[in-house]
Design an enzyme around this catalytic site. Structure first.
Site, PDB file in Angstrom:
ATOM      1  N   HIS A  72       0.816  -1.220   0.000  1.00 43.88           N
ATOM      2  CA  HIS A  72       0.000   0.000   0.000  1.00 43.88           C
ATOM      3  C   HIS A  72       0.845   1.264   0.000  1.00 43.88           C
ATOM      4  CE1 HIS A  72       0.265   1.014   4.401  1.00 43.88           C
ATOM      5  NE2 HIS A  72       0.335  -0.288   4.566  1.00 43.88           N
ATOM      6  N   ASP A 189       6.246   1.924   6.745  1.00 41.74           N
ATOM      7  CA  ASP A 189       4.987   1.192   6.554  1.00 41.74           C
ATOM      8  C   ASP A 189       4.088   2.065   5.678  1.00 41.74           C
ATOM      9  OD1 ASP A 189       2.498  -0.037   6.774  1.00 41.74           O
ATOM     10  OD2 ASP A 189       2.247   0.455   8.895  1.00 41.74           O
ATOM     11  N   GLU A 223      -5.109   1.436   2.777  1.00 41.49           N
ATOM     12  CA  GLU A 223      -4.948   0.321   3.706  1.00 41.49           C
ATOM     13  C   GLU A 223      -4.959   0.789   5.153  1.00 41.49           C
ATOM     14  OE1 GLU A 223      -3.180  -2.546   6.374  1.00 41.49           O
ATOM     15  OE2 GLU A 223      -2.356  -0.570   5.893  1.00 41.49           O
ATOM     16  N   GLU A 224      -4.410   1.962   5.430  1.00 44.44           N
ATOM     17  CA  GLU A 224      -4.297   2.423   6.817  1.00 44.44           C
ATOM     18  C   GLU A 224      -5.651   2.689   7.471  1.00 44.44           C
ATOM     19  OE1 GLU A 224      -1.855   2.156   8.590  1.00 44.44           O
ATOM     20  OE2 GLU A 224      -0.028   2.301   7.384  1.00 44.44           O
ATOM     21  N   ASP A 244       4.029  -6.135   3.797  1.00 44.45           N
ATOM     22  CA  ASP A 244       3.802  -5.059   4.763  1.00 44.45           C
ATOM     23  C   ASP A 244       4.820  -5.209   5.878  1.00 44.45           C
ATOM     24  OD1 ASP A 244       2.570  -2.883   6.102  1.00 44.45           O
ATOM     25  OD2 ASP A 244       0.593  -3.524   5.428  1.00 44.45           O
ATOM     26  N   HIS A 324       4.405   2.341  13.250  1.00 46.05           N
ATOM     27  CA  HIS A 324       3.487   3.477  13.369  1.00 46.05           C
ATOM     28  C   HIS A 324       4.053   4.575  14.258  1.00 46.05           C
ATOM     29  CE1 HIS A 324      -0.549   1.696  11.770  1.00 46.05           C
ATOM     30  NE2 HIS A 324       0.491   1.409  10.987  1.00 46.05           N
TER      31      HIS A 324
END
Length: 370
Positions: A72, A189, A223-224, A244, A324
């Site tokens: 993504h 990410d 995606e997030e 990922d 994250h």
């Protein structure tokens, strides 16, 4: 064929380009254009959904049962919730991340009045004013605000800049590519995953390697926030491998080195046959790897299945420290992951029945009971 020679310099250059292009969920157009230019340079045909998810086909010796590989483009970010009386901004997160990592972050607000720079700060940011309260204030998004680097004393001043509720905030990645092989940045990410897909594609094309069956290379844009690969698959795809991050943290078996092969996440186990195939391919090709199970994690695989796709899914991950947050990975894991993707697309199809969406029990898979 000989082992693939992944061009690590190419991989890191593409990652650097991606990190330099803001793409929080909902604001991905320029990153999509960047990827389209690179796919064109590689000589690949591609098509896009209305909102910008991309799929590119690398033809195989046979057309079906087709495979897909997905990563993504979108990242975490923030959005203006309110223009405050003091002229600063209340923000809410895009995606799930802690305000602890937002504190002190430099950022850009994309508004009708243009792009404005700023900093996300705790409400009580000055130790000279608040003394020990700077350490005791709660950690949550209601306790931070965005200070705009423009002359703005109150709400009206900020509105005159063109800044308003709903504006997108992109967080500076602050990337560092170190001589030790470590890469430290926000938004690895999943921009590192996108770079891995591009590096695998570049190697396949440069070395004139042909996949066993048609392989679709998918790049999703939401995606997030849980949408991911819900609208970009083609019917011929029978199996999809998601790329990922894997979380390197206490209680996890992921590592910043080698490939992490996820066996399950919060949505349940990944496909038994596809996951074990990837483990065996890693063994056969001497690719360092480990398995892991994630409790608080979902990916493009989950969104594809939830959208009704009857496909086998698996997850390959590069180990990431402080996911994250301000993340760290090692370049060797990215190279290993690209090698495993190539091994996968060159591997023989073992479940021929998957070429048809519906069939009889003939040729159906088995799982050993003893």
């Amino acid at each position: 064929m000989p082992d693939p020679a992944i061009d690590l310099a190419y991989l890191k250059a593409r990652l650097d380009d991606l990190l330099d292009t803001p793409s929080p969920t909902g604001f991905t157009d320029e990153a999509v254009r960047l990827l389209c230019r690179e796919l064109e340079r590689l000589g690949l045909d591609y098509e896009m959904t209305r909102r910008g998810a991309i799929r590119a086909r690398l033809p195989g010796r046979d057309a079906t049962p087709a495979r897909a590989v997905v990563a993504h483009i979108d990242t975490l970010g923030a959005q203006v919730k309110q223009v405050k009386a003091n002229g600063r901004l209340e923000v809410v997160p895009i995606g799930h991340w802690s305000s602890r990592f937002a504190e002190g972050a430099r950022c850009t607000i994309f508004s009708e009045g243009g792009a404005w720079r700023g900093t996300i700060l705790p409400l009580k940011a000055s130790g000279h004013t608040f003394n020990t309260e700077i350490d005791s204030q709660p950690v949550n998004w209601r306790n931070v605000e965005l200070r705009i680097d423009a002359v703005t004393h109150d709400r009206d001043d900020t509105l005159k800049l063109g800044v308003d509720i709903g504006d997108i905030v992109a967080i500076d990645p602050q990337p560092e590519f170190l001589d030790t092989g470590y890469i430290v940045s926000r938004h690895l990410d999943d921009k590192a995953g996108v770079a891995v897909l591009l590096a695998a594609l570049e190697c396949l094309i440069r070395e004139e390697r042909t996949p066993t069956v048609d392989t679709w290379w998918l790049f999703t844009i939401a995606e997030e926030v849980g949408l991911g690969a819900s609208s970009v698959l083609v019917p011929d795809v029978a199996a999809m491998v998601t790329v990922d991050n894997g979380t390197t943290a206490p209680g996890q078996n992921s590592s910043e080195f080698g490939v992490t092969i996820a066996m399950a996440d919060q949505t349940g186990p990944f496909d038994w046959h596809l996951s074990r195939k990837l483990v065996q391919l890693a063994r056969d090709h001497g690719i360092p790897h480990q398995k892991d199970v994630f409790r608080y994690y979902r990916s493009d695989s989950a969104s594809a299945l939830e959208s009704g796709a009857d496909i086998r899914t698996a997850l390959l991950a590069f180990g990431i420290d402080a996911s994250h947050g301000y993340e760290r990975i090692h370049e060797s894991a990215l190279s290993d992951l690209a090698r495993l993707l190539i091994a996968y697309v060159e591997s023989e199809v073992e479940i021929g029945r998957d070429a048809r969406p519906m069939s009889s029990v003939a040729g159906f898979t088995r799982q050993p009971l003893s």
